[in-house]
Motif scaffolding. Sequence first.
Motif, PDB file in Angstrom:
ATOM      1  N   VAL A 153      16.696   7.930   7.220  1.00  0.00           N
ATOM      2  CA  VAL A 153      15.235   7.859   7.129  1.00  0.00           C
ATOM      3  C   VAL A 153      14.741   7.033   8.307  1.00  0.00           C
ATOM      4  O   VAL A 153      15.192   5.902   8.508  1.00  0.00           O
ATOM      5  CB  VAL A 153      14.763   7.208   5.811  1.00  0.00           C
ATOM      6  N   GLY A 154      13.847   7.597   9.089  1.00  0.00           N
ATOM      7  CA  GLY A 154      13.237   6.865  10.193  1.00  0.00           C
ATOM      8  C   GLY A 154      11.749   6.720   9.951  1.00  0.00           C
ATOM      9  O   GLY A 154      11.046   7.723   9.803  1.00  0.00           O
ATOM     10  N   THR A 155      11.271   5.486   9.867  1.00  0.00           N
ATOM     11  CA  THR A 155       9.847   5.249   9.630  1.00  0.00           C
ATOM     12  C   THR A 155       9.209   4.619  10.855  1.00  0.00           C
ATOM     13  O   THR A 155       9.865   3.947  11.654  1.00  0.00           O
ATOM     14  CB  THR A 155       9.625   4.317   8.417  1.00  0.00           C
ATOM     15  N   ARG A 156       7.911   4.861  10.990  1.00  0.00           N
ATOM     16  CA  ARG A 156       7.129   4.273  12.072  1.00  0.00           C
ATOM     17  C   ARG A 156       5.802   3.825  11.491  1.00  0.00           C
ATOM     18  O   ARG A 156       5.272   4.476  10.580  1.00  0.00           O
ATOM     19  CB  ARG A 156       6.892   5.296  13.190  1.00  0.00           C
ATOM     20  N   GLY A 157       5.275   2.723  12.005  1.00  0.00           N
ATOM     21  CA  GLY A 157       3.997   2.253  11.480  1.00  0.00           C
ATOM     22  C   GLY A 157       3.473   1.062  12.237  1.00  0.00           C
ATOM     23  O   GLY A 157       4.154   0.487  13.094  1.00  0.00           O
ATOM     24  N   GLY A 158       2.238   0.705  11.921  1.00  0.00           N
ATOM     25  CA  GLY A 158       1.553  -0.344  12.651  1.00  0.00           C
ATOM     26  C   GLY A 158       1.511  -1.666  11.905  1.00  0.00           C
ATOM     27  O   GLY A 158       2.045  -1.811  10.806  1.00  0.00           O
ATOM     28  N   GLY A 159       0.848  -2.626  12.544  1.00  0.00           N
ATOM     29  CA  GLY A 159       0.691  -3.949  11.956  1.00  0.00           C
ATOM     30  C   GLY A 159       0.795  -5.023  13.007  1.00  0.00           C
ATOM     31  O   GLY A 159       1.418  -4.836  14.059  1.00  0.00           O
ATOM     32  N   PRO A 214       0.446   4.962  13.527  1.00  0.00           N
ATOM     33  CA  PRO A 214       0.189   5.408  12.150  1.00  0.00           C
ATOM     34  C   PRO A 214       1.502   5.435  11.369  1.00  0.00           C
ATOM     35  O   PRO A 214       2.589   5.461  11.959  1.00  0.00           O
ATOM     36  CB  PRO A 214      -0.364   6.820  12.340  1.00  0.00           C
ATOM     37  N   PHE A 215       1.405   5.423  10.054  1.00  0.00           N
ATOM     38  CA  PHE A 215       2.613   5.470   9.227  1.00  0.00           C
ATOM     39  C   PHE A 215       3.101   6.908   9.125  1.00  0.00           C
ATOM     40  O   PHE A 215       2.430   7.785   8.579  1.00  0.00           O
ATOM     41  CB  PHE A 215       2.338   4.894   7.842  1.00  0.00           C
ATOM     42  N   THR A 216       4.297   7.144   9.679  1.00  0.00           N
ATOM     43  CA  THR A 216       4.933   8.453   9.629  1.00  0.00           C
ATOM     44  C   THR A 216       6.420   8.240   9.372  1.00  0.00           C
ATOM     45  O   THR A 216       6.935   7.132   9.533  1.00  0.00           O
ATOM     46  CB  THR A 216       4.749   9.232  10.945  1.00  0.00           C
ATOM     47  N   LEU A 217       7.125   9.313   8.990  1.00  0.00           N
ATOM     48  CA  LEU A 217       8.558   9.162   8.805  1.00  0.00           C
ATOM     49  C   LEU A 217       9.289  10.489   8.923  1.00  0.00           C
ATOM     50  O   LEU A 217       8.692  11.565   8.809  1.00  0.00           O
ATOM     51  CB  LEU A 217       8.892   8.486   7.487  1.00  0.00           C
ATOM     52  N   THR A 218      10.591  10.356   9.177  1.00  0.00           N
ATOM     53  CA  THR A 218      11.512  11.485   9.255  1.00  0.00           C
ATOM     54  C   THR A 218      12.609  11.260   8.227  1.00  0.00           C
ATOM     55  O   THR A 218      13.164  10.166   8.137  1.00  0.00           O
ATOM     56  CB  THR A 218      12.142  11.573  10.657  1.00  0.00           C
ATOM     57  N   ILE A 219      12.912  12.297   7.448  1.00  0.00           N
ATOM     58  CA  ILE A 219      13.966  12.208   6.451  1.00  0.00           C
ATOM     59  C   ILE A 219      14.982  13.306   6.729  1.00  0.00           C
ATOM     60  O   ILE A 219      14.630  14.497   6.753  1.00  0.00           O
ATOM     61  CB  ILE A 219      13.409  12.386   5.020  1.00  0.00           C
ATOM     62  N   ALA A 220      16.221  12.912   6.968  1.00  0.00           N
ATOM     63  CA  ALA A 220      17.310  13.869   7.113  1.00  0.00           C
ATOM     64  C   ALA A 220      18.114  13.866   5.811  1.00  0.00           C
ATOM     65  O   ALA A 220      18.702  12.849   5.432  1.00  0.00           O
ATOM     66  CB  ALA A 220      18.199  13.490   8.286  1.00  0.00           C
ATOM     67  N   ALA A 221      18.117  14.995   5.113  1.00  0.00           N
ATOM     68  CA  ALA A 221      18.759  15.059   3.801  1.00  0.00           C
ATOM     69  C   ALA A 221      19.234  16.467   3.520  1.00  0.00           C
ATOM     70  O   ALA A 221      18.500  17.439   3.762  1.00  0.00           O
ATOM     71  CB  ALA A 221      17.789  14.608   2.707  1.00  0.00           C
TER      72      ALA A 221
END
Length: 281
Positions: A153-159, A214-221
């Motif tokens: 799982v790869g997530t991206r986001g701000g803050g 922005p909050f986004t993500l990639t899921i490899a499953a």
Amino acid sequence: MKKLGFIDLFIDEWHANNYPAWIRGSKFAADFKLHLAWEEAPKEGRRDLKQWCKDFDMIPAQSIQQVVDECDALFVLAPSNPEVHERLAEIPLKSGKPLYIDKPFAPSRAAAQRIIQLAQKHNTPLMSSSALRYSNEIIEARQKITPAEIAFVGTRGGGSSFEEYGIHQLEMIVSLIRAKASKLMQCGAGDTKHLVIEFDTGARASVTLQAALPFTLTIAAGGKTREITSTNNFFPNLLDEILNFFNTGISPIAIEETLEIATILEVAVNAQKTLDTWIKL
């Protein structure tokens, strides 16, 4: 109708300013009344408790004890100051009344354990979460993907800081993988934080935090990749979950998972001092 109470470090902050509308707009709204609010002290340049309560149609409380005595379910907010959660929650934790503690739950595993142990000693139902766990897209992903299928799982986001905002991505990751982290490494550069986590299932995850992302993500499953390019409706969904928890006394999140997230966050914050080094949990 159950009465709700807010307890905060300073009440004029983003969560306290927005939760009332989501509570009043919830599908469970008919079961609840916003009643009392208390703050330790107003923040300079912001509304004090009396004015805030007037604006939100609540009653200013004189003490935490009054909020606990007169309300049926309790919020401890202070979303930017997890270091005060244990102190602000001490009386609520002894009340036996459902208690929601805002994110991040605690600044350390030790503090999280103390909070949990006090709640368990007094049979106080306890819940904590980042709202991002409850975006429409993450809810759908949890329904369609089993944890055992997930390889990455790869997530991206701000803050503005990892300390305050890293919780959002960690909450998404752990809610999907549902396993214990075995080691992690901070390996960002410049103003971009980048964290890699390995779980005891063999799955890995990455967190990338940069102010404007922005909050986004990639899921490899299961041999497939799912891209989530937006996260929507997470705060209204969260408030629905909190109010349902207040009705049932049963948290939708296992407390062990909340403790795991607090543990990862503490180690990840400290790992910013030792980049490119694996740290065992």
